[in-house]
Write an enzyme that holds these catalytic residues in place. Structure first.
Site, PDB file in Angstrom:
ATOM      1  N   LYS A  47      63.986  23.588  33.887  1.00  0.00           N
ATOM      2  CA  LYS A  47      63.926  23.920  32.464  1.00  0.00           C
ATOM      3  C   LYS A  47      64.763  25.136  32.066  1.00  0.00           C
ATOM      4  O   LYS A  47      64.514  25.796  31.059  1.00  0.00           O
ATOM      5  CB  LYS A  47      62.480  24.110  31.955  1.00  0.00           C
ATOM      6  CG  LYS A  47      61.485  23.063  32.373  1.00  0.00           C
ATOM      7  CD  LYS A  47      62.023  21.682  32.535  1.00  0.00           C
ATOM      8  CE  LYS A  47      62.399  20.958  31.289  1.00  0.00           C
ATOM      9  NZ  LYS A  47      63.051  19.650  31.617  1.00  0.00           N
ATOM     10  N   SER A  48      65.775  25.404  32.866  1.00  0.00           N
ATOM     11  CA  SER A  48      66.690  26.508  32.528  1.00  0.00           C
ATOM     12  C   SER A  48      67.992  26.001  31.940  1.00  0.00           C
ATOM     13  O   SER A  48      68.924  26.782  31.724  1.00  0.00           O
ATOM     14  CB  SER A  48      67.034  27.304  33.787  1.00  0.00           C
ATOM     15  OG  SER A  48      65.901  27.827  34.370  1.00  0.00           O
ATOM     16  N   GLY A  49      68.095  24.688  31.756  1.00  0.00           N
ATOM     17  CA  GLY A  49      69.361  24.130  31.267  1.00  0.00           C
ATOM     18  C   GLY A  49      70.169  23.498  32.390  1.00  0.00           C
ATOM     19  O   GLY A  49      71.399  23.385  32.301  1.00  0.00           O
ATOM     20  N   THR A  50      69.480  23.046  33.417  1.00  0.00           N
ATOM     21  CA  THR A  50      70.146  22.438  34.579  1.00  0.00           C
ATOM     22  C   THR A  50      71.082  21.306  34.154  1.00  0.00           C
ATOM     23  O   THR A  50      72.237  21.234  34.587  1.00  0.00           O
ATOM     24  CB  THR A  50      69.081  21.843  35.531  1.00  0.00           C
ATOM     25  OG1 THR A  50      68.006  22.758  35.644  1.00  0.00           O
ATOM     26  CG2 THR A  50      69.671  21.501  36.876  1.00  0.00           C
ATOM     27  N   TRP A  52      72.509  20.698  31.430  1.00  0.00           N
ATOM     28  CA  TRP A  52      73.664  21.220  30.670  1.00  0.00           C
ATOM     29  C   TRP A  52      74.731  21.746  31.636  1.00  0.00           C
ATOM     30  O   TRP A  52      75.917  21.417  31.532  1.00  0.00           O
ATOM     31  CB  TRP A  52      73.151  22.323  29.759  1.00  0.00           C
ATOM     32  CG  TRP A  52      74.112  22.867  28.748  1.00  0.00           C
ATOM     33  CD1 TRP A  52      75.319  22.344  28.376  1.00  0.00           C
ATOM     34  CD2 TRP A  52      73.901  24.034  27.960  1.00  0.00           C
ATOM     35  NE1 TRP A  52      75.882  23.129  27.409  1.00  0.00           N
ATOM     36  CE2 TRP A  52      75.035  24.167  27.132  1.00  0.00           C
ATOM     37  CE3 TRP A  52      72.883  24.978  27.860  1.00  0.00           C
ATOM     38  CZ2 TRP A  52      75.156  25.233  26.227  1.00  0.00           C
ATOM     39  CZ3 TRP A  52      73.018  26.023  26.955  1.00  0.00           C
ATOM     40  CH2 TRP A  52      74.134  26.144  26.159  1.00  0.00           C
ATOM     41  N   HIS A 124      67.101  23.414  43.100  1.00  0.00           N
ATOM     42  CA  HIS A 124      66.199  24.385  42.480  1.00  0.00           C
ATOM     43  C   HIS A 124      65.682  25.381  43.528  1.00  0.00           C
ATOM     44  O   HIS A 124      64.813  26.199  43.233  1.00  0.00           O
ATOM     45  CB  HIS A 124      64.976  23.674  41.888  1.00  0.00           C
ATOM     46  CG  HIS A 124      65.237  22.858  40.658  1.00  0.00           C
ATOM     47  ND1 HIS A 124      66.038  23.275  39.621  1.00  0.00           N
ATOM     48  CD2 HIS A 124      64.767  21.640  40.273  1.00  0.00           C
ATOM     49  CE1 HIS A 124      66.047  22.343  38.664  1.00  0.00           C
ATOM     50  NE2 HIS A 124      65.291  21.346  39.042  1.00  0.00           N
ATOM     51  N   ARG A 285      65.073  18.211  24.644  1.00  0.00           N
ATOM     52  CA  ARG A 285      63.991  18.408  23.677  1.00  0.00           C
ATOM     53  C   ARG A 285      64.553  19.096  22.443  1.00  0.00           C
ATOM     54  O   ARG A 285      64.984  18.448  21.507  1.00  0.00           O
ATOM     55  CB  ARG A 285      62.847  19.216  24.333  1.00  0.00           C
ATOM     56  CG  ARG A 285      61.538  19.195  23.561  1.00  0.00           C
ATOM     57  CD  ARG A 285      60.507  20.095  24.234  1.00  0.00           C
ATOM     58  NE  ARG A 285      60.938  21.487  24.316  1.00  0.00           N
ATOM     59  CZ  ARG A 285      60.740  22.408  23.383  1.00  0.00           C
ATOM     60  NH1 ARG A 285      60.083  22.100  22.295  1.00  0.00           N
ATOM     61  NH2 ARG A 285      61.183  23.656  23.526  1.00  0.00           N
ATOM     62  N   GLY A 287      66.549  22.361  22.806  1.00  0.00           N
ATOM     63  CA  GLY A 287      67.781  23.038  23.201  1.00  0.00           C
ATOM     64  C   GLY A 287      68.057  24.297  22.406  1.00  0.00           C
ATOM     65  O   GLY A 287      69.202  24.575  22.048  1.00  0.00           O
TER      66      GLY A 287
HETATM   67  P1  A3P Z   1      63.924  22.814  25.687  1.00  0.00           P
HETATM   68  O1  A3P Z   1      62.713  22.174  26.283  1.00  0.00           O
HETATM   69  O2  A3P Z   1      63.676  24.239  25.302  1.00  0.00           O
HETATM   70  O3  A3P Z   1      64.497  22.037  24.560  1.00  0.00           O
HETATM   71  P2  A3P Z   1      66.551  21.417  32.593  1.00  0.00           P
HETATM   72  O4  A3P Z   1      67.768  20.562  32.502  1.00  0.00           O
HETATM   73  O5  A3P Z   1      66.687  22.559  33.535  1.00  0.00           O
HETATM   74  O6  A3P Z   1      65.348  20.599  32.805  1.00  0.00           O
HETATM   75  O7  A3P Z   1      66.384  22.144  31.166  1.00  0.00           O
HETATM   76  C1  A3P Z   1      65.948  21.440  30.046  1.00  0.00           C
HETATM   77  C2  A3P Z   1      66.087  22.339  28.837  1.00  0.00           C
HETATM   78  O8  A3P Z   1      67.484  22.456  28.500  1.00  0.00           O
HETATM   79  C3  A3P Z   1      65.407  21.750  27.619  1.00  0.00           C
HETATM   80  O9  A3P Z   1      65.034  22.870  26.819  1.00  0.00           O
HETATM   81  C4  A3P Z   1      66.550  20.950  27.010  1.00  0.00           C
HETATM   82  O10 A3P Z   1      66.361  20.603  25.664  1.00  0.00           O
HETATM   83  C5  A3P Z   1      67.688  21.931  27.188  1.00  0.00           C
HETATM   84  N1  A3P Z   1      69.018  21.290  27.168  1.00  0.00           N
HETATM   85  C6  A3P Z   1      69.401  20.111  27.694  1.00  0.00           C
HETATM   86  N2  A3P Z   1      70.705  19.900  27.478  1.00  0.00           N
HETATM   87  C7  A3P Z   1      71.164  20.941  26.779  1.00  0.00           C
HETATM   88  C8  A3P Z   1      72.454  21.277  26.241  1.00  0.00           C
HETATM   89  N3  A3P Z   1      73.503  20.495  26.371  1.00  0.00           N
HETATM   90  N4  A3P Z   1      72.555  22.446  25.581  1.00  0.00           N
HETATM   91  C9  A3P Z   1      71.497  23.275  25.425  1.00  0.00           C
HETATM   92  N5  A3P Z   1      70.257  23.004  25.911  1.00  0.00           N
HETATM   93  C10 A3P Z   1      70.087  21.847  26.590  1.00  0.00           C
END
Ligand code: A3P
Length: 324
Positions: A47-50, A52, A124, A285, A287
């Protein structure tokens, strides 16, 4: 992959177990005998933006094969990010049980059938638990670590975990975890890949000690200045953009291709499930930076603030722009 938080002792023993498996499989079955000089490791806490960072790394590294904009090339529609989840383009070494026959993917091939300049591998796992072949400076492989402020990381994790816990196949009896309960676990460091603070500080300290090996980046920075951070990641990986590319707008094209809005709206990320588990759409979700304001109570905010000061004190790591 466990979908519930566990007591500290369980978590510790689980991470030890997972890490043993990763060492064995990373070194023997999957990456030859050792990590290779050209491997790029994408490291994050969940949930850190993996997803992305995976998309960005893939688009940067493979841009000569796959142009990132329809205006620059008619081959754009063949870009793998348009039809394959970033989670599969950059596979995890951590989730062996989700792959066919419980075997990790063969990292010597990549899912797009062309010779990629480097192998992209995601994990992770905390820094101290990475296999030695990745950590030693004699191997030139590099690590990009993306962290996220603890408030948003916790909120996103809690919401996601409850989606995961509702899935019958993950055998959690649909029991959702209250925010209070989840918050206590988070503050006590009871997490699948170890305590938040240890995780971020492990990679942070290594990035200071060894900046050519580990690049430390923040979700908030990527949101604030996507082009600057995209260039920074590219340079670190040895794939910096030429002035010609910059003039052609390649950096912007990659940032747009990997933006939340674009990825979230692709069919591949809207439909289906990831390896028969959670729905792909759950990885996209909101983002946003600062969405925690909609969830955390004043007491939780105060507690996390205090913890942040205590745990990060003296490390030089600060989160400045996590407010909406
Ligand atoms: P939120 O739940 O706050 O929306 P991971 O990939 O580590 O599981 O992280 C998921 C989080 O990154 C989610 O956050 C998701 O919405 C957000 N996310 C996914 N793709 C993204 C993107 N391209 N840019 C910014 N945030 C993104």
């Amino acid at each position: 992959m466990s979908t519930s938080t566990q007591h500290t002792n369980d978590t510790n023993s689980n991470s030890r177990h997972d890490n043993d498996e990763i060492s064995v499989h990373l070194c023997e079955d999957n990456v030859g005998r050792h990590a290779s000089h050209t491997d790029l490791i994408i490291a994050t806490l969940p949930k850190s933006g993996t997803i992305w960072l995976k998309a960005l790394a893939f688009a940067i590294i493979n841009r000569s094969h796959y142009p990132s904009s329809s205006s620059s090339s008619e081959n754009y529609h063949q870009h793998p990010l348009l039809t394959i989840s970033p989670r599969d383009l950059v596979p995890f070494v951590d989730f062996k049980q989700l792959y066919p026959d419980n075997r990790l993917l063969d990292f010597t091939k990549n899912s797009t059938n062309h010779d990629s300049p480097c192998r992209l591998i995601a994990t992770h796992v905390p820094y101290p638990s990475l296999p030695e072949s990745i950590k030693i400076t004699a191997t030139n492989c590099k690590i990009v670590y993306l962290c996220r402020n603890p408030q948003d990381n916790f909120s996103s994790l809690w919401l996601f975990m409850n989606k995961a816990r509702a899935m019958p196949m993950l055998n959690n009896n649909n029991a959702s975890l209250s925010m209070d309960e989840a918050f206590d676990y988070f503050c006590d460091g009871v997490q699948e890949f170890g305590p938040y603070w240890d995780h971020v500080l492990g990679y942070w300290k290594e990035s200071i000690k060894n900046p050519d090996k580990v690049l430390f980046d923040k979700y908030e920075n990527l949101k604030k200045e996507p082009k600057t951070q995209t260039k920074r990641i590219a340079e670190f990986t040895g794939c910096g953009f030429s002035s010609e590319e910059e003039n052609q707008g390649v950096v912007e094209d990659i940032s747009s291709l990997c933006s939340f809005e674009n990825l979230k709206n692709l069919d591949v990320n809207k439909n289906g499930t990831w390896r028969g588990t959670i729905q792909n759409k759950e990885f996209f979700r909101k983002g946003e930076v600062g969405d925690w304001k909609n969830y955390l109570t004043p007491i939780m905010i105060k507690t996390l603030d205090g913890l942040m000061k205590e745990k990060l004190h003296g490390s030089g790591l600060v989160f400045q722009n996590y407010l909406p």
